[in-house]
Design a protein around this motif. Structure first.
Motif, PDB file in Angstrom:
ATOM      1  N   GLN A   1      25.014 -25.177 -34.983  1.00  0.00           N
ATOM      2  CA  GLN A   1      25.689 -23.933 -34.709  1.00  0.00           C
ATOM      3  C   GLN A   1      26.666 -24.049 -33.366  1.00  0.00           C
ATOM      4  O   GLN A   1      27.621 -23.278 -33.421  1.00  0.00           O
ATOM      5  CB  GLN A   1      24.867 -22.752 -34.366  1.00  0.00           C
ATOM      6  N   ALA A   2      26.366 -25.080 -32.792  1.00  0.00           N
ATOM      7  CA  ALA A   2      27.125 -25.496 -31.484  1.00  0.00           C
ATOM      8  C   ALA A   2      28.502 -25.860 -31.479  1.00  0.00           C
ATOM      9  O   ALA A   2      29.455 -26.018 -30.868  1.00  0.00           O
ATOM     10  CB  ALA A   2      26.435 -26.029 -30.361  1.00  0.00           C
ATOM     11  N   LEU A   3      28.449 -26.661 -32.834  1.00  0.00           N
ATOM     12  CA  LEU A   3      29.721 -27.524 -33.250  1.00  0.00           C
ATOM     13  C   LEU A   3      30.909 -26.484 -33.697  1.00  0.00           C
ATOM     14  O   LEU A   3      30.680 -25.629 -34.090  1.00  0.00           O
ATOM     15  CB  LEU A   3      29.465 -28.328 -34.479  1.00  0.00           C
ATOM     16  N   THR A   4      32.233 -26.854 -33.173  1.00  0.00           N
ATOM     17  CA  THR A   4      33.168 -26.141 -33.660  1.00  0.00           C
ATOM     18  C   THR A   4      34.137 -26.825 -34.562  1.00  0.00           C
ATOM     19  O   THR A   4      35.203 -25.997 -35.043  1.00  0.00           O
ATOM     20  CB  THR A   4      34.003 -25.686 -32.095  1.00  0.00           C
ATOM     21  N   SER A   5      33.783 -28.000 -35.017  1.00  0.00           N
ATOM     22  CA  SER A   5      34.733 -28.650 -35.906  1.00  0.00           C
ATOM     23  C   SER A   5      33.679 -29.600 -36.587  1.00  0.00           C
ATOM     24  O   SER A   5      32.781 -30.331 -35.868  1.00  0.00           O
ATOM     25  CB  SER A   5      35.677 -29.478 -35.243  1.00  0.00           C
ATOM     26  N   VAL A   6      34.047 -29.944 -37.764  1.00  0.00           N
ATOM     27  CA  VAL A   6      33.175 -30.919 -38.509  1.00  0.00           C
ATOM     28  C   VAL A   6      33.418 -32.291 -38.215  1.00  0.00           C
ATOM     29  O   VAL A   6      32.509 -33.240 -38.437  1.00  0.00           O
ATOM     30  CB  VAL A   6      33.327 -30.869 -40.163  1.00  0.00           C
ATOM     31  N   GLU A   7      34.472 -32.515 -37.360  1.00  0.00           N
ATOM     32  CA  GLU A   7      34.691 -34.018 -36.815  1.00  0.00           C
ATOM     33  C   GLU A   7      33.831 -34.346 -35.559  1.00  0.00           C
ATOM     34  O   GLU A   7      33.459 -35.427 -35.139  1.00  0.00           O
ATOM     35  CB  GLU A   7      36.263 -34.194 -36.131  1.00  0.00           C
ATOM     36  N   GLN A   8      33.026 -33.232 -35.113  1.00  0.00           N
ATOM     37  CA  GLN A   8      32.128 -33.536 -33.969  1.00  0.00           C
ATOM     38  C   GLN A   8      30.743 -34.071 -34.540  1.00  0.00           C
ATOM     39  O   GLN A   8      30.623 -33.790 -35.558  1.00  0.00           O
ATOM     40  CB  GLN A   8      31.970 -32.144 -33.023  1.00  0.00           C
TER      41      GLN A   8
ATOM     42  N   SER B   1      28.970 -30.900 -39.814  1.00  0.00           N
ATOM     43  CA  SER B   1      29.554 -32.226 -39.284  1.00  0.00           C
ATOM     44  C   SER B   1      29.601 -33.234 -40.437  1.00  0.00           C
ATOM     45  O   SER B   1      28.518 -33.348 -41.218  1.00  0.00           O
ATOM     46  CB  SER B   1      28.513 -32.795 -38.063  1.00  0.00           C
ATOM     47  N   HIS B   2      30.757 -34.217 -40.210  1.00  0.00           N
ATOM     48  CA  HIS B   2      30.779 -35.304 -41.112  1.00  0.00           C
ATOM     49  C   HIS B   2      30.352 -36.515 -40.327  1.00  0.00           C
ATOM     50  O   HIS B   2      30.496 -37.692 -40.906  1.00  0.00           O
ATOM     51  CB  HIS B   2      32.449 -35.562 -41.394  1.00  0.00           C
ATOM     52  N   HIS B   3      29.590 -36.426 -39.123  1.00  0.00           N
ATOM     53  CA  HIS B   3      29.203 -37.556 -38.481  1.00  0.00           C
ATOM     54  C   HIS B   3      27.917 -37.358 -37.782  1.00  0.00           C
ATOM     55  O   HIS B   3      27.552 -36.947 -36.832  1.00  0.00           O
ATOM     56  CB  HIS B   3      30.209 -37.815 -37.273  1.00  0.00           C
ATOM     57  N   ILE B   4      27.012 -37.597 -38.675  1.00  0.00           N
ATOM     58  CA  ILE B   4      25.484 -37.368 -38.618  1.00  0.00           C
ATOM     59  C   ILE B   4      24.754 -38.704 -38.219  1.00  0.00           C
ATOM     60  O   ILE B   4      25.091 -39.467 -39.238  1.00  0.00           O
ATOM     61  CB  ILE B   4      24.742 -36.683 -39.648  1.00  0.00           C
ATOM     62  N   LYS B   5      24.350 -38.955 -37.059  1.00  0.00           N
ATOM     63  CA  LYS B   5      23.662 -40.320 -36.827  1.00  0.00           C
ATOM     64  C   LYS B   5      22.149 -40.200 -36.699  1.00  0.00           C
ATOM     65  O   LYS B   5      21.805 -39.268 -35.889  1.00  0.00           O
ATOM     66  CB  LYS B   5      24.505 -40.807 -35.297  1.00  0.00           C
ATOM     67  N   THR B   6      21.304 -40.989 -37.359  1.00  0.00           N
ATOM     68  CA  THR B   6      19.879 -40.721 -37.087  1.00  0.00           C
ATOM     69  C   THR B   6      19.318 -42.471 -36.680  1.00  0.00           C
ATOM     70  O   THR B   6      19.929 -43.484 -37.237  1.00  0.00           O
ATOM     71  CB  THR B   6      19.370 -40.530 -38.330  1.00  0.00           C
ATOM     72  N   HIS B   7      18.449 -42.419 -35.901  1.00  0.00           N
ATOM     73  CA  HIS B   7      17.850 -43.659 -35.542  1.00  0.00           C
ATOM     74  C   HIS B   7      16.234 -43.494 -35.244  1.00  0.00           C
ATOM     75  O   HIS B   7      15.704 -42.330 -34.454  1.00  0.00           O
ATOM     76  CB  HIS B   7      18.413 -44.085 -34.103  1.00  0.00           C
TER      77      HIS B   7
ATOM     78  N   LEU C   1      11.999 -37.591 -28.646  1.00  0.00           N
ATOM     79  CA  LEU C   1      12.885 -37.055 -29.584  1.00  0.00           C
ATOM     80  C   LEU C   1      14.125 -36.217 -28.882  1.00  0.00           C
ATOM     81  O   LEU C   1      14.130 -35.640 -28.135  1.00  0.00           O
ATOM     82  CB  LEU C   1      12.510 -36.098 -30.730  1.00  0.00           C
ATOM     83  N   GLU C   2      15.328 -37.075 -29.434  1.00  0.00           N
ATOM     84  CA  GLU C   2      16.579 -36.555 -28.780  1.00  0.00           C
ATOM     85  C   GLU C   2      17.487 -35.889 -29.877  1.00  0.00           C
ATOM     86  O   GLU C   2      17.638 -36.715 -30.763  1.00  0.00           O
ATOM     87  CB  GLU C   2      17.394 -37.799 -27.838  1.00  0.00           C
ATOM     88  N   VAL C   3      18.080 -34.942 -29.583  1.00  0.00           N
ATOM     89  CA  VAL C   3      19.149 -34.285 -30.505  1.00  0.00           C
ATOM     90  C   VAL C   3      20.277 -33.819 -29.544  1.00  0.00           C
ATOM     91  O   VAL C   3      20.312 -33.136 -28.594  1.00  0.00           O
ATOM     92  CB  VAL C   3      18.611 -32.878 -31.169  1.00  0.00           C
ATOM     93  N   ILE C   4      21.246 -34.608 -29.828  1.00  0.00           N
ATOM     94  CA  ILE C   4      22.467 -34.583 -28.968  1.00  0.00           C
ATOM     95  C   ILE C   4      23.792 -34.171 -29.807  1.00  0.00           C
ATOM     96  O   ILE C   4      23.879 -34.685 -31.043  1.00  0.00           O
ATOM     97  CB  ILE C   4      22.696 -35.991 -28.428  1.00  0.00           C
ATOM     98  N   ASP C   5      24.476 -33.059 -29.463  1.00  0.00           N
ATOM     99  CA  ASP C   5      25.747 -32.562 -30.196  1.00  0.00           C
ATOM    100  C   ASP C   5      26.800 -32.585 -29.356  1.00  0.00           C
ATOM    101  O   ASP C   5      26.599 -32.609 -28.018  1.00  0.00           O
ATOM    102  CB  ASP C   5      25.284 -31.073 -30.883  1.00  0.00           C
ATOM    103  N   GLN C   6      28.044 -32.633 -29.859  1.00  0.00           N
ATOM    104  CA  GLN C   6      29.452 -32.590 -29.094  1.00  0.00           C
ATOM    105  C   GLN C   6      29.844 -31.221 -29.345  1.00  0.00           C
ATOM    106  O   GLN C   6      31.090 -31.129 -29.263  1.00  0.00           O
ATOM    107  CB  GLN C   6      30.312 -33.845 -29.594  1.00  0.00           C
ATOM    108  N   GLY C   7      29.044 -30.152 -29.044  1.00  0.00           N
ATOM    109  CA  GLY C   7      29.484 -28.737 -29.472  1.00  0.00           C
ATOM    110  C   GLY C   7      29.987 -28.145 -28.186  1.00  0.00           C
ATOM    111  O   GLY C   7      30.550 -28.897 -27.321  1.00  0.00           O
ATOM    112  N   CYS C   8      30.116 -26.699 -28.180  1.00  0.00           N
ATOM    113  CA  CYS C   8      30.412 -26.057 -27.089  1.00  0.00           C
ATOM    114  C   CYS C   8      29.834 -26.124 -25.845  1.00  0.00           C
ATOM    115  O   CYS C   8      30.548 -25.885 -24.697  1.00  0.00           O
ATOM    116  CB  CYS C   8      30.714 -24.533 -27.672  1.00  0.00           C
ATOM    117  N   GLY C   9      28.769 -26.425 -25.817  1.00  0.00           N
ATOM    118  CA  GLY C   9      27.842 -26.584 -24.253  1.00  0.00           C
ATOM    119  C   GLY C   9      27.545 -25.086 -24.251  1.00  0.00           C
ATOM    120  O   GLY C   9      27.810 -24.033 -24.619  1.00  0.00           O
TER     121      GLY C   9
END
Length: 567
Positions: A469-476, A435-441, A493-501
């Motif tokens: 592995q759930a992501l289908t695009s580096v823009e997610q 992914s090109h969009h990694i957010k950490t807090h 701790l939360e890990v949230i992805d915009q992948g395929c679900g």
């Protein structure tokens, strides 16, 4: 004068006598050759280890140890004797290794254990026709025969079973006493019990219960001797990969694992089934087809599980392999970190001379390139090399910390933010490729928790890698953040992805062993199952929310030990 000489003679004789006594005691102290590894074991624990009819050490453990010594180039001296004496010799430094000892949490305070080379079951033996006992609670107020210094002796004392213990030196002695009509039960290892019952023709005793789950059985050393243990662990991993370990196992233990079946009962059941099949002859064709299909499916499932177990076995030796790789990478890396600052200072010392040459005589070649170009590139190259070497060192240190086997007790004071930061460094390459969009807090001022940092690292790595592995695009995007709930006093701790679900029917099975939706990509379905087990050990929770096509939200909860402000 005569009295003085007599006194002197008496004192001289006393001195000579004391000197001879000292020399005699010194000679009695066994000398341990530093080039030979001295290994101990039980002299009567067949088929694992025993002294055969020729007076030679023999058995599964002995042959396995000799095979490990061969592949690792070690010289070993195997000594078999009374088990309690062997443990005492290891504690006193008269032995280097015990080749077969059962792992327990309490024993980790004294010893370090290798990955297991066998699994041992403990059984309660009783005389045929007498009362049975399937649990330790049923041994209360009974006379129980047990080996002195063995794992069952330890458990009976630690668990305060309140049985009358009859201590013997060997399993054979325990079974002989029981067969002779003395005492109520014998608590011994299952395979040695079956082996000795067959060899000694003790036909009136039988196993009536197994009060413990399978126990790990392997090599052990005292604290501080981990380097030697690593050599045995590495040798064992080599034997497993080459198939030689399985050959030795089958030779000594394979036959016993299939003995003891109640053939008469099986024959009776077979006859009844045959009679029933005759009654339903009209449907036998359909039945055979269904059965054939079920057998084929079961065979495929067993084959898959076999491959999964092989993969799990490979993972058990990962720590050893990573430690070795880390050592080999650190050596050249240390050389770079040592020499690069020296080279940088050397270049700075001659830079003035090079500049004078350049200004007075014009451009010239250095390392085949014009100095006008190299004057700016050499310092930058040296800085880049030094930065890269430090990055290599940091990554290797993180890998070595992750692979190192942690203590069984969850007694570390752990900072969740630090653990997450370490994990992100470990999987940095995977994150950047996914992914090109990694957010950490990182929440500020969060409290610590009691646990094992390396095990929680493993959980977080699984969550982040699954998100990648759930992501289908580096823009997610992937979002990783820590938080603290003051009311529930829980870390989050939360890990949230915009992948395929994840499909709704699969959500409830994510923590099941060997369940995976990535079978075609090589997944074995152990990551989330192991993660759930680790989190449960820490008293926490691992929850998942997902919507097909939109992504997944994984949340890890851990109980804290103090108010915010981790020291």
């Amino acid at each position: 004068m005569h009295i003085a000489l007599c006194g002197l003679g008496r004192y001289t004789l006393q001195a000579i006598f004391l000197l001879l006594l000292f020399l005699n005691k010194a000679a009695a102290i066994p000398h341990l050759d530093e080039n030979i590894i001295h290994i101990g074991g039980d002299h009567y624990y067949p088929p694992y280890e025993f002294i055969n009819q020729d007076g030679v050490a023999d058995g599964y453990n002995v042959e396995l140890t000799l095979a490990i010594a061969e592949v690792m180039g070690m010289k070993v001296d195997i000594r078999l004797g009374d088990w309690s004496a062997m443990r005492k010799n290891l504690d006193e430094g008269k032995l280097d290794v015990l080749q077969g000892i059962i792992y327990s949490g309490k024993r980790t305070a004294e010893y370090h254990f290798s990955p297991p080379h066998a699994i041992v079951h403990q059984s309660i033996f009783a005389r045929k026709g007498e009362s049975k006992a399937a649990t330790l609670a049923e041994l209360r107020d009974k006379e129980v025969i047990v080996q002195r210094g063995g794992i069952m002796h330890d458990h009976l004392v630690q668990d305060n079973v309140q049985a009358q213990l009859i201590l013997v030196d060997t399993h054979a002695a325990a079974l002989r006493l029981l067969a002779a009509g003395k005492h109520d039960y014998a608590l011994v290892a299952n395979l040695p019990g079956l082996y000795l019952g067959r060899e000694l023709k003790l036909s009136n005793i039988t196993p009536v219960g197994q009060p413990f789950s399978p126990q790990r059985y392997g090599y052990a050393v005292t604290k501080g001797n981990e380097a030697l243990l690593a050599r045995f662990s590495e040798g064992l991993a080599i034997l497993k990969k080459t198939g030689r370990h399985q050959e030795i196992y089958d030779k000594w233990l394979g036959d016993l694992t299939v003995t003891g079946w109640p053939w008469k009962k099986i024959g009776l059941v077979t006859a009844l089934i045959s009679f029933m099949l005759l009654l339903i002859l009209g449907g036998i064709v359909i039945w055979n087809r269904v059965l054939a299909r079920e057998v084929a499916n079961r065979a495929a499932e067993l084959d898959r599980q076999h491959k999964q177990l092989i993969q799990a076995d490979k993972m058990s030796s990962l720590g050893i392999l990573v430690a070795g790789v880390a050592h080999e990478v650190n050596n050249p890396c240390s050389l770079l970190l040592l020499n690069l600052p020296v080279l940088k200072e050397a270049y700075q010392d001659i830079e003035e001379l090079l500049e004078t040459q350049y200004h007075e005589h014009g451009d010239f070649y250095l390392a085949g390139l014009p100095y006008s170009r190299m004057r700016t590139e050499i310092p930058a190259m040296l800085d880049d090399m030094l930065t890269s070497a430090n990055r290599i060192r940091r990554i290797v240190d993180d890998l070595r910390d992750f692979a190192r086997k942690g203590p069984t007790e969850l007694n570390e004071v752990v900072d969740l933010n630090q653990v997450v930061a370490t994990v992100i460094r470990l999987v940095d390459n995977t994150l950047r490729q996914s992914s090109h969009h990694i957010k950490t807090h990182y929440a500020q001022g969060v409290p610590c928790f009691y646990g094992n940092a390396q095990r929680i690292e493993q959980v977080i790595i699984n969550l982040i890698v699954n998100a990648c592995q759930a992501l289908t695009s580096v823009e997610q995007s992937i979002s990783i953040k820590t938080d603290y709930d003051i009311q529930s006093k829980e870390l989050r701790l939360e890990v949230i992805d915009q992948g395929c679900g994840i499909e709704p029917q699969h959500l409830s099975r994510l923590k099941d062993p060997f369940f995976t939706t990535k079978r075609e990509q090589g997944g074995i379905g152990l990551g989330l199952s192991v993660s759930a087990s680790i989190v449960q050990e820490h008293g926490g929770q691992l929850n998942y929310e997902s919507e097909l096509g939109k992504g997944t939200h994984a949340t890890l909860f851990l109980p804290t030990i103090k108010e915010p402000g981790c020291e």
